[in-house]
Design a protein around this motif. Sequence first.
Motif, PDB file in Angstrom:
ATOM      1  N   THR A   7     -40.337  34.193 -10.515  1.00  0.00           N
ATOM      2  CA  THR A   7     -39.964  33.893 -12.163  1.00  0.00           C
ATOM      3  C   THR A   7     -38.664  33.693 -12.311  1.00  0.00           C
ATOM      4  O   THR A   7     -37.572  34.106 -11.739  1.00  0.00           O
ATOM      5  N   ASN A  16     -36.956  35.936 -20.869  1.00  0.00           N
ATOM      6  CA  ASN A  16     -38.036  35.400 -20.057  1.00  0.00           C
ATOM      7  C   ASN A  16     -39.114  36.147 -20.739  1.00  0.00           C
ATOM      8  O   ASN A  16     -39.410  37.378 -20.727  1.00  0.00           O
ATOM      9  N   ASP A  18     -42.160  35.028 -19.808  1.00  0.00           N
ATOM     10  CA  ASP A  18     -43.126  35.233 -18.756  1.00  0.00           C
ATOM     11  C   ASP A  18     -43.385  36.638 -18.283  1.00  0.00           C
ATOM     12  O   ASP A  18     -42.475  37.138 -18.258  1.00  0.00           O
ATOM     13  N   THR A 238     -42.425  30.409 -14.126  1.00  0.00           N
ATOM     14  CA  THR A 238     -43.586  31.625 -13.196  1.00  0.00           C
ATOM     15  C   THR A 238     -44.402  31.151 -12.481  1.00  0.00           C
ATOM     16  O   THR A 238     -45.358  30.350 -12.765  1.00  0.00           O
TER      17      THR A 238
END
Length: 245
Positions: A7, A16, A18, A238
């Motif tokens: 990722t 981030n 994700d 990701t």
Amino acid sequence: MRVEFATDTGVVRSSNQDACRCGLFSEDSAWAVVCDGMGGAKGGNIASGIAVERIEEHLRKSYSEKMSQGSIKSMLMNAIQQANTAIFEESKAKPELRGMGTTAVVMVAAGGQLYVAHVGDSRAYLKNTEGLTQITMDHSYVQDLVNFGQITKEEARTHPRRNIITRVLGVHNTVTADYSVWKFVAGDVALACTDGLTGYMEDSLLEEYMNKHSGEDSRLLEQLIQYAVDNGGSDNITIAVVNNT
């Protein structure tokens, strides 16, 4: 069986949102979960984090090598519903998190089959001797336009309303996931990813990369992320790969 993920925050976002987890049940069975959170920098991160944690917990607790296909379906659908409930309850308890949600792709590979459940516009692909196939359909506004023949799949990638998701975990107290089963034999590869990759890479190019780095999972993930970053990297990226060795 091998499984691996990577990722990256990308070059535009400061955080981030994700989340991804993956692992092996045994040398012959694997699982992977990819989520893309939404609802502000904090809310999206929390939603995707809750989802991968709850889904992994349910899979590890429930999976057995002797499970029937029906039982595996129930396991995946229940895992997604439990994650949905956990996110929904958290957002009710904390007003600042209201409206947070996440996509989810859940894959289980076992017994020569690939079981896939998903909600949202994160995707799953299957590469076999016949080539690369997208095996999930986005729950998104632009996908609906494609389905109705109003725009092409290529136009959807750059459409100004491409970020409108029509189905997501955590926003309502229940959610309906799509489910499918695919043949998954030695040499086949399954890939799940967020739209931070597919927003930049057409399926034909993704297939080229997968063919070029066949058997080199870490290198494949590194190169796919680098491509997305080099071409804008406006979203988190990701990717998870399940390789039936």
